[in-house]
Enzyme design. Structure first.
Site, mmCIF file in Angstrom:
data_model
loop_
_atom_site.group_PDB
_atom_site.id
_atom_site.type_symbol
_atom_site.label_atom_id
_atom_site.label_comp_id
_atom_site.label_asym_id
_atom_site.label_seq_id
_atom_site.Cartn_x
_atom_site.Cartn_y
_atom_site.Cartn_z
ATOM 1 N N GLU A 294 0.822 -1.213 0.000
ATOM 2 C CA GLU A 294 0.000 0.000 0.000
ATOM 3 C C GLU A 294 0.855 1.261 0.000
ATOM 4 O OE1 GLU A 294 -4.308 0.317 1.736
ATOM 5 O OE2 GLU A 294 -2.883 0.839 3.323
ATOM 6 N N HIS A 315 7.920 -26.531 1.683
ATOM 7 C CA HIS A 315 7.220 -27.619 0.996
ATOM 8 C C HIS A 315 6.191 -27.105 -0.010
ATOM 9 C CE1 HIS A 315 8.900 -30.586 3.849
ATOM 10 N NE2 HIS A 315 8.761 -29.629 4.743
ATOM 11 N N LYS A 429 -13.232 2.211 -2.257
ATOM 12 C CA LYS A 429 -14.192 2.388 -1.167
ATOM 13 C C LYS A 429 -15.407 3.180 -1.635
ATOM 14 C CE LYS A 429 -10.837 2.313 2.658
ATOM 15 N NZ LYS A 429 -10.198 3.146 3.726
#
Length: 438
Positions: A294, A315, A429
């Site tokens: 950000e 893994h 937003k």
């Protein structure tokens, strides 16, 4: 200083063509000089309050007192907030065992719940099962207008009212948001004021993703009886080389920023993988992802952060790292663990076909794997930075948090972007609220 950083495994002279050349690294380091000078000036005049937090102590008593009140006679504490309003608190709480697989559920009350994502089924289930008489809710939003947090808070208020506990709302809820400002709406403050809920002030000069060292991050730590003063002191350790006017190569945060930017610009390393070898650093890796993404991802700039946890991700990810595209810088963080944990019975180790494990501890294996992963990556031409912590405690996590906040700010300066805004997030937003209203 608990943090020891090495970039030897990222140098072209050590690992070959995918490493950073001395000239490119030197040029980037020279450019950090202006960034460091600017940070020292902002520390001196107080215009970047984040830098003053390590030396601030007068707010610690009210944070501890708020934590004590929240924990008193409580079985569950629900922290409502997303992104920077949550990840710093989670990072510090994990130091006390919160969210650690196989361990977190064994902690004595209060149990902490960080509702940092919005999911209808999850939140509905939680509200339906919590013992409302012994649960506390902490709603955190710097602006007071975060839609997810407002919906969670309203739903929690409604659930408590439905349980016949409306008169106890001031005791059950706590708010944390920026101080009231003339002509600026703060929905969370207005909502909680109706029920006379106490509200702590969010530091107005410290943005959410940089707020781990404020009451946003320290309050959950205080609830769990962590030493929040030591967290701040550790942050001061990361700040000290810069304030002492050390050369950029001797300021770990500047060296880390120069390495990342030089590799991105000269070798196309567009991905930054942070792999921590400790369960109690798992939330830290996700805090880093938000901070780096950000803060830097603007104007076509930035590199993509990836969170990884060792040894488990050896893994699941290392095959890609070794056999896939060479577009990554790796940071391997390890904690001194040799000799720690259960010691392996020699006879049982032989029975399992691994006699070499006999007499060794689980910490021995984790330490060996962290070292082996870093060396294997470097030997295969993948640039690796290592960060070693002598211990994992409040001071060292504070140092680690401040190190990466400084590194991010310096990297933003080198890339020519503003580390502290997030215009694309704000656009999303606004659009989400438009769709909701429609």
């Amino acid at each position: 200083m608990a943090l020891i950083q090495s970039i030897d495994g990222a140098l072209e002279s050590n690992i070959g063509k995918h490493g950073v050349a001395d000239k490119a690294l030197g040029a980037a380091l020279e450019r950090t000089g202006a960034a460091l000078e600017g940070l020292r000036a902002r520390h001196a005049d107080g215009s970047l309050p984040l830098l003053r937090l390590p030396g601030t102590h007068d707010d610690l008593v009210p944070i501890r007192e708020a934590g004590r009140r929240l924990a008193l006679g409580t079985t569950d504490i629900v922290f409502l907030g997303t992104g920077g309003s949550s990840l710093g608190g989670q990072t510090l709480a994990q130091l006390a065992g919160h969210g650690v697989p196989g361990v977190g559920s064994l902690r004595a009350p209060p149990r902490l719940h960080f509702l940092d994502n919005l999911d209808a089924e999850s939140y509905g289930t939680l509200l339906g099962k919590l013992p409302h008489t012994t649960t506390r809710f902490v709603a955190i939003s710097k602006s007071g207008g975060t839609a997810e947090t407002l919906m969670q808070t309203i739903a929690a208020l409604s659930a408590v009212r439905a349980a016949g506990l409306e008169t106890r709302i001031p005791d059950i809820f706590l708010g944390l948001t920026e101080p009231a400002k003339a002509a600026k709406r703060n929905g969370l403050r207005d909502l909680l004021a109706k029920y006379h809920v106490p509200i702590l002030d969010h530091h107005p000069g410290v943005g959410g993703r940089f707020s781990a060292l404020t009451n946003v991050g320290l309050l959950p730590a205080a609830v769990l009886d962590l030493d929040i003063a030591a967290v701040r002191e550790g942050a001061g350790l990361a700040l000290a080389p810069m304030l002492a006017k050390k050369p950029p190569a001797e300021v770990p945060a500047a060296l880390g920023a120069a390495l990342a930017v030089a590799l991105a610009e000269s070798k196309g390393k567009s991905i930054s993988v942070l792999m921590a070898y400790a369960d109690r650093l798992e939330r830290f890796t996700h805090w880093y992802v938000q901070l780096w993404a950000e803060s830097l991802g603007k104007n076509g700039k930035g590199t993509t952060p990836v969170a990884a946890l060792g040894p488990v991700d050896q893994h699941s990810q290392v095959q890609l790292y070794l056999g896939g595209p060479r577009d990554k810088l790796f940071t391997v963080i390890s904690v001194a663990s040799a000799g720690l944990g259960p010691r392996i019975d020699g006879d049982l180790a032989k029975l399992a076909g691994e006699p070499g494990l006999g007499g060794k501890t689980i910490g021995d294996l984790v330490a060996a794997e962290a070292r082996a992963t870093a060396e294997t990556l470097a030997k295969n031409g993948c640039p690796v930075r290592t960060i070693r912590l002598a211990r994992l405690d409040e001071e060292s996590i504070g140092e680690l948090l401040m190190h990466f906040m400084l590194e991010t700010i310096i990297a933003a300066n080198l890339m020519g972007v503003d580390a502290f805004d997030q215009p694309s997030v704000e656009e999303g937003k606004v659009l989400a609220k438009k769709y909701l209203a429609g």
